[in-house]
Structure formats: C-alpha cells, structure tokens
Motif scaffolding. Structure first.
Motif, PDB file in Angstrom:
ATOM      1  N   ASN A 223     -16.046  14.491   8.663  1.00  0.00           N
ATOM      2  CA  ASN A 223     -16.515  13.078   7.592  1.00  0.00           C
ATOM      3  C   ASN A 223     -15.698  14.024   6.528  1.00  0.00           C
ATOM      4  OD1 ASN A 223     -18.492  12.070   9.358  1.00  0.00           O
ATOM      5  ND2 ASN A 223     -20.076  14.084   8.556  1.00  0.00           N
ATOM      6  N   TYR A 224     -14.134  13.606   6.552  1.00  0.00           N
ATOM      7  CA  TYR A 224     -13.305  13.749   6.099  1.00  0.00           C
ATOM      8  C   TYR A 224     -11.988  12.695   5.826  1.00  0.00           C
ATOM      9  CZ  TYR A 224     -15.653  18.269   3.868  1.00  0.00           C
ATOM     10  OH  TYR A 224     -16.065  19.191   3.403  1.00  0.00           O
ATOM     11  N   ILE A 225     -11.408  11.826   4.559  1.00  0.00           N
ATOM     12  CA  ILE A 225     -10.254  11.342   4.984  1.00  0.00           C
ATOM     13  C   ILE A 225      -9.169  12.423   4.647  1.00  0.00           C
ATOM     14  CG2 ILE A 225      -9.084   9.919   4.319  1.00  0.00           C
ATOM     15  CD1 ILE A 225     -11.870   8.381   4.162  1.00  0.00           C
ATOM     16  N   TYR A 226      -8.196  13.038   5.295  1.00  0.00           N
ATOM     17  CA  TYR A 226      -6.890  13.365   3.904  1.00  0.00           C
ATOM     18  C   TYR A 226      -5.433  12.908   4.033  1.00  0.00           C
ATOM     19  CZ  TYR A 226      -9.168  17.340   6.438  1.00  0.00           C
ATOM     20  OH  TYR A 226      -9.942  18.521   7.259  1.00  0.00           O
ATOM     21  N   VAL A 227      -5.473  12.588   2.050  1.00  0.00           N
ATOM     22  CA  VAL A 227      -4.277  11.862   1.640  1.00  0.00           C
ATOM     23  C   VAL A 227      -3.103  12.830   1.657  1.00  0.00           C
ATOM     24  CG1 VAL A 227      -4.139  10.052  -0.501  1.00  0.00           C
ATOM     25  CG2 VAL A 227      -6.732  10.893   0.540  1.00  0.00           C
ATOM     26  N   SER A 228      -2.252  13.095   1.946  1.00  0.00           N
ATOM     27  CA  SER A 228      -1.121  13.255   2.106  1.00  0.00           C
ATOM     28  C   SER A 228       0.215  12.345   1.511  1.00  0.00           C
ATOM     29  CB  SER A 228      -0.893  13.902   2.924  1.00  0.00           C
ATOM     30  OG  SER A 228      -1.079  13.594   4.397  1.00  0.00           O
ATOM     31  N   HIS A 229      -0.087  11.154   2.340  1.00  0.00           N
ATOM     32  CA  HIS A 229       1.561  10.194   1.853  1.00  0.00           C
ATOM     33  C   HIS A 229       1.304   8.934   1.152  1.00  0.00           C
ATOM     34  CE1 HIS A 229       2.309  12.899   5.499  1.00  0.00           C
ATOM     35  NE2 HIS A 229       3.550  12.259   4.357  1.00  0.00           N
ATOM     36  N   THR A 230       1.997   8.102   0.878  1.00  0.00           N
ATOM     37  CA  THR A 230       1.779   6.688   0.433  1.00  0.00           C
ATOM     38  C   THR A 230       3.001   6.374   1.339  1.00  0.00           C
ATOM     39  OG1 THR A 230       2.104   5.639  -1.701  1.00  0.00           O
ATOM     40  CG2 THR A 230       3.664   7.845  -1.503  1.00  0.00           C
ATOM     41  N   VAL A 231       2.785   4.908   0.772  1.00  0.00           N
ATOM     42  CA  VAL A 231       3.860   3.809   1.304  1.00  0.00           C
ATOM     43  C   VAL A 231       4.428   3.112   0.154  1.00  0.00           C
ATOM     44  CG1 VAL A 231       4.146   1.494   2.365  1.00  0.00           C
ATOM     45  CG2 VAL A 231       3.124   3.865   3.766  1.00  0.00           C
ATOM     46  N   GLN A 232       6.004   2.559  -0.603  1.00  0.00           N
ATOM     47  CA  GLN A 232       6.156   2.080  -1.854  1.00  0.00           C
ATOM     48  C   GLN A 232       7.462   1.282  -0.858  1.00  0.00           C
ATOM     49  OE1 GLN A 232       7.107   6.279  -3.420  1.00  0.00           O
ATOM     50  NE2 GLN A 232       7.057   4.378  -5.186  1.00  0.00           N
ATOM     51  N   ARG A 233       7.728   0.029  -2.045  1.00  0.00           N
ATOM     52  CA  ARG A 233       8.705  -0.460  -1.781  1.00  0.00           C
ATOM     53  C   ARG A 233       9.943  -0.351  -2.789  1.00  0.00           C
ATOM     54  NH1 ARG A 233      11.105  -4.097   0.204  1.00  0.00           N
ATOM     55  NH2 ARG A 233       9.263  -4.917   2.396  1.00  0.00           N
ATOM     56  N   ILE A 234      10.644   0.546  -2.945  1.00  0.00           N
ATOM     57  CA  ILE A 234      11.797   0.880  -4.035  1.00  0.00           C
ATOM     58  C   ILE A 234      13.080   0.397  -3.398  1.00  0.00           C
ATOM     59  CG2 ILE A 234      11.112   3.202  -3.766  1.00  0.00           C
ATOM     60  CD1 ILE A 234      13.384   4.385  -2.006  1.00  0.00           C
ATOM     61  N   PRO A 235      13.686   0.229  -4.591  1.00  0.00           N
ATOM     62  CA  PRO A 235      15.318  -0.312  -4.706  1.00  0.00           C
ATOM     63  C   PRO A 235      16.402   0.142  -3.775  1.00  0.00           C
ATOM     64  CG  PRO A 235      14.688  -0.327  -6.977  1.00  0.00           C
ATOM     65  CD  PRO A 235      13.859   0.645  -6.029  1.00  0.00           C
ATOM     66  N   LYS A 236      17.235  -0.474  -3.353  1.00  0.00           N
ATOM     67  CA  LYS A 236      18.534  -0.119  -2.723  1.00  0.00           C
ATOM     68  C   LYS A 236      19.485  -0.375  -3.414  1.00  0.00           C
ATOM     69  CE  LYS A 236      18.810  -0.306   2.049  1.00  0.00           C
ATOM     70  NZ  LYS A 236      19.506  -1.445   3.306  1.00  0.00           N
ATOM     71  N   HIS A 237      20.268   0.744  -2.701  1.00  0.00           N
ATOM     72  CA  HIS A 237      21.904   1.263  -4.175  1.00  0.00           C
ATOM     73  C   HIS A 237      22.381   0.267  -3.315  1.00  0.00           C
ATOM     74  CE1 HIS A 237      19.116   2.153  -7.318  1.00  0.00           C
ATOM     75  NE2 HIS A 237      18.839   3.113  -6.431  1.00  0.00           N
ATOM     76  N   ASN A 238      22.396  -0.546  -2.472  1.00  0.00           N
ATOM     77  CA  ASN A 238      23.435  -0.052  -0.945  1.00  0.00           C
ATOM     78  C   ASN A 238      23.538  -1.241  -0.473  1.00  0.00           C
ATOM     79  OD1 ASN A 238      22.731   1.644   0.889  1.00  0.00           O
ATOM     80  ND2 ASN A 238      23.486   2.991  -0.345  1.00  0.00           N
ATOM     81  N   GLY A 239      24.356  -1.907   0.112  1.00  0.00           N
ATOM     82  CA  GLY A 239      23.274  -2.834   1.698  1.00  0.00           C
ATOM     83  C   GLY A 239      23.121  -3.886   1.208  1.00  0.00           C
ATOM     84  N   LYS A 240      23.050  -5.147   2.323  1.00  0.00           N
ATOM     85  CA  LYS A 240      22.589  -6.810   1.651  1.00  0.00           C
ATOM     86  C   LYS A 240      21.112  -6.148   0.815  1.00  0.00           C
ATOM     87  CE  LYS A 240      25.405  -8.646   5.589  1.00  0.00           C
ATOM     88  NZ  LYS A 240      25.288  -8.878   5.915  1.00  0.00           N
ATOM     89  N   SER A 241      20.013  -5.790   1.814  1.00  0.00           N
ATOM     90  CA  SER A 241      18.732  -6.168   1.369  1.00  0.00           C
ATOM     91  C   SER A 241      18.642  -5.294  -0.331  1.00  0.00           C
ATOM     92  CB  SER A 241      17.677  -5.815   2.600  1.00  0.00           C
ATOM     93  OG  SER A 241      16.435  -5.608   2.045  1.00  0.00           O
ATOM     94  N   LYS A 242      18.239  -5.790  -1.195  1.00  0.00           N
ATOM     95  CA  LYS A 242      17.792  -5.350  -2.280  1.00  0.00           C
ATOM     96  C   LYS A 242      16.335  -4.156  -2.346  1.00  0.00           C
ATOM     97  CE  LYS A 242      19.185  -9.557  -5.477  1.00  0.00           C
ATOM     98  NZ  LYS A 242      18.636 -10.875  -6.117  1.00  0.00           N
ATOM     99  N   THR A 243      15.421  -3.770  -1.425  1.00  0.00           N
ATOM    100  CA  THR A 243      14.714  -3.372  -1.135  1.00  0.00           C
ATOM    101  C   THR A 243      14.260  -3.111   0.077  1.00  0.00           C
ATOM    102  OG1 THR A 243      12.876  -4.495  -1.267  1.00  0.00           O
ATOM    103  CG2 THR A 243      13.167  -4.031  -3.713  1.00  0.00           C
ATOM    104  N   LYS A 244      13.874  -1.521   0.236  1.00  0.00           N
ATOM    105  CA  LYS A 244      13.272  -1.405   0.904  1.00  0.00           C
ATOM    106  C   LYS A 244      11.962  -0.276   1.446  1.00  0.00           C
ATOM    107  CE  LYS A 244      15.335   3.439   1.358  1.00  0.00           C
ATOM    108  NZ  LYS A 244      16.667   3.892   1.828  1.00  0.00           N
TER     109      LYS A 244
END
Length: 371
Positions: A223-244
């Motif tokens: 009966n536990y939830i383990y929290v160890s990761h996160t998802v986020q959108r960050i700026p890209k500094h090269n390529g066509k797409s501005k974020t990833k």
C-alpha cells in the motif's frame, strides 16, 4: 610592422601600436591589450600605466580576462556532465535571458560591484520578482565560485551584493467545500485525467511526478506509492523544435519518497490497472506531459466554478488537510518531499495557527485545574 622598443610597433597606417599583457584565458593563454598613438614616444609613455593597471587587477581580482558571456558558457560546458539535463537547460535559459543582455560583454576581472547592482536594478525595473532575482543571481555566484576554486579569480565579487528581500507569496489551499466541488467534477472523468486531479489532492504529488508515475511504482501489497521521477518540458538549444519532454529523477534526494495509499486511492488505481501501458497517465505508451494534465484540469475547475484555482494548489490542499487532521509536521514534510521541516513550517505556518491557539487554550486549562 617596424618594431622599436619593448612591444611597440609601427603600423602600416603610420600609427604606433603598443602591446601589454592584460590577463589570461581559462586555458592559460595570455590575453593582450593594445594602445595606439601618433608617435613612438606617446605610446612608450602610456604603456607603464596600462601595465600597472594589469598588475593591480591581477593582485586584487585575478588574471581571468575574458568577457562574462564566454566565461559562463565555459562554466556550463565544464559542469554539463555533472548536472541534470533539466538543470543545465534552466541555467542556460536564465543566463541567456537575464545575465548576458546586461553584463555579458564585460570582462570577468573587470566586473565591479556597481555593475552587478545595476544589473539587479535592471531586473527589478523589468518586473522580475525578488525570488527569481535570487535564483538567477545564484547561478552567477556559482560560476564565480568555480572561477575562484580554479584560481582564475581571487574573490567572488557576488559575495558583496545584498539581494532584495524575498517576499513569499502565500498559496491558498482549497476549502473543504471547494475540494468537494472539484472532486465531484473530476470523478466524472476518472478513466481519463480527472484521476490526476484526485490523486494530487489525496497524495500531494507534483504535476511532473504524476506524469512520471509508472505502474511499477505502485506497491499494491504494501500500500505504497514510490515517487522517484518527474516529467517536464524543457527548452532545446539546437534543432527545429524549441522544447522537448524529458523523464528524469526528481528535483532533490528528499523528493524521492514513498507515500502510503488510502483505501480509496488503492481502489481507484486497481480499477485502472488493466492496461499494458507502463505509465498510469500515458499517451501511446509515453508519459502524459504536464501541460496536457493542466489543460484537462482547467476544464474540470471551470465546470466546478473554480476558475482561479491552479494545479499546484492541490498539493497545498493535501498538506492543509493533513495538518487539519492533526498530522505532525515532520510526517507532512516527508510526504511532500520537502528539503527540511523548516521549509514546511515556513509555508504552512498560517495553517497551523488554529492548532497553536488550541495548544494555548489547553495549556491555560491545565494550569487552572492544577491550582
């Protein structure tokens, strides 16, 4: 060019050029400065002054003589493999947006306290908050500390700057009535992202942590939830797409935690567990990104008539409900993944005031009955 004297040359245009040492690059190569005059003697007479300035700068500040822009990019490259990708991206964004446009052209060993104070005033005039100023300035201070450790500079000039006091904006928690209104609307889409709203209210998970949550993180037996990761959108500094989108470990070591599941949360998860996707909130076997969760949350809050509520308030609402139910501050701090109990106390001091009032009343009652 014809040379006469020490580091004095006659140029093809007829002028005389004097060269003097003004510092070194980060790789140890000498950086030279140049002065010009109509005749040899004027240049010769001026050179000692510039050499003296160099010796004084070297003694007081250090030899590193490249502009701040070049230094900050060098510092980033040196630390890129030692920090998280999201951290690197955040540093570069703040450096490019806030620091370089103001003082990026100044040589690092020529920077003055006045330059830094003027930069801070520029930030304030542009509407940057005190807390944001502190975050950006910490990046600059860290880069200077690195320069001092490498013996490029003799002191960290940032240590002489008084930053504007930070005004903590209090985040309002939902009342019980508001929480019920929001949960009632979220329950209408429990098969979709309505469950993300419920789960945040019942566990205090951040939106990026919800997006990163996998079925392997759920311990149905314990009966536990383990929290160890996160998802986020960050700026890209090269390529066509501005974020990833990136999937990475949580912000700090204290953010890695396990949260006990209530019976309701466990039952809701069991109803969703008949799936082949690795993520609890998924989009074609990939994590559902935070802004999509936010989009659906806005739809839910509007239907509930709570247009001024933000997703992060759900986490604060969870903490408030815990404190209202007499949970101790250490446990709440651990559940939230805060770096210290002090941080939790600073944020939720007002929420705990009711408990303090009752403590005083109980103390008074005990004293009266014992007399």
């Amino acid at each position: 060019m014809v040379r006469r004297g020490e580091n004095i040359y006659k140029r093809k245009d007829g002028r005389w050029e004097g060269r003097y040492k003004k510092g070194r690059r980060e790789d140890g190569k000498i950086v030279y400065g140049y002065i010009y005059g109509k005749n040899y003697q004027s240049v010769k007479d001026s050179l000692p002054l510039y050499k003296s300035k160099y010796n004084n700068t070297k003694e007081v500040k250090g030899e590193l003589s490249i502009n701040l822009e070049e230094w900050l990019y060098h510092w980033l490259s040196q630390n890129k493999n030692m920090i998280k990708e999201s951290t690197y991206s955040g540093y570069k964004y703040k450096i490019d947006k806030y620091i370089l446009p103001v003082i990026g052209h100044i040589e690092i060993n020529k920077l003055t306290i006045e330059d830094l104070e003027n930069m801070i005033m520029t930030w304030q005039d542009s509407g940057l908050s005190s807390s944001s100023i502190r975050v950006v300035f910490t990046i600059l201070r860290s880069s200077f500390l690195f320069a001092v450790k490498k013996k490029y500079l003799n002191e960290n000039i940032c240590d002489h700057i008084d930053l504007p006091s930070e005004k903590r904006n209090k985040i309002r928690s939902l009342t019980l009535v508001e929480q019920k209104m929001l949960e009632n609307e979220a329950r209408k889409s429990m098969d979709g992202l309505g469950f993300a709203v419920i789960l945040s209210l019942r566990t205090g998970l951040r939106i990026g942590e919800l997006a990163a949550l996998k079925w392997e993180d759920i311990d149905m037996e314990g009966n536990y939830i383990y929290v160890s990761h996160t998802v986020q959108r960050i700026p890209k500094h090269n390529g066509k797409s501005k974020t990833k989108i990136i999937y990475s470990t949580t912000k700090t070591q204290t953010s890695i935690r396990k949260i006990p599941m209530s019976d309701d949360v466990k039952n809701w998860l069991l109803k969703r567990s008949n799936t082949s996707t690795p993520y609890i909130f998924s989009n074609n076997d990939t994590p559902c990104e935070p802004r999509l969760i936010t989009y659906h949350f806005h739809k839910i809050r509007e239907r509930a008539g709570l247009n001024n509520v933000h997703f992060h308030q759900l986490r604060h609402t969870f903490a408030t409900r815990c404190l209202e139910s007499r949970a101790d501050i250490a446990s709440v701090s651990s559940l939230l993944g805060h770096s210290s109990i002090k941080m939790t106390l600073d944020i939720y001091a007002d929420t705990m005031m009711e408990n303090r009032v009752k403590a005083i009343k109980n103390m008074e009652m005990m004293i009266k009955t014992s007399l």
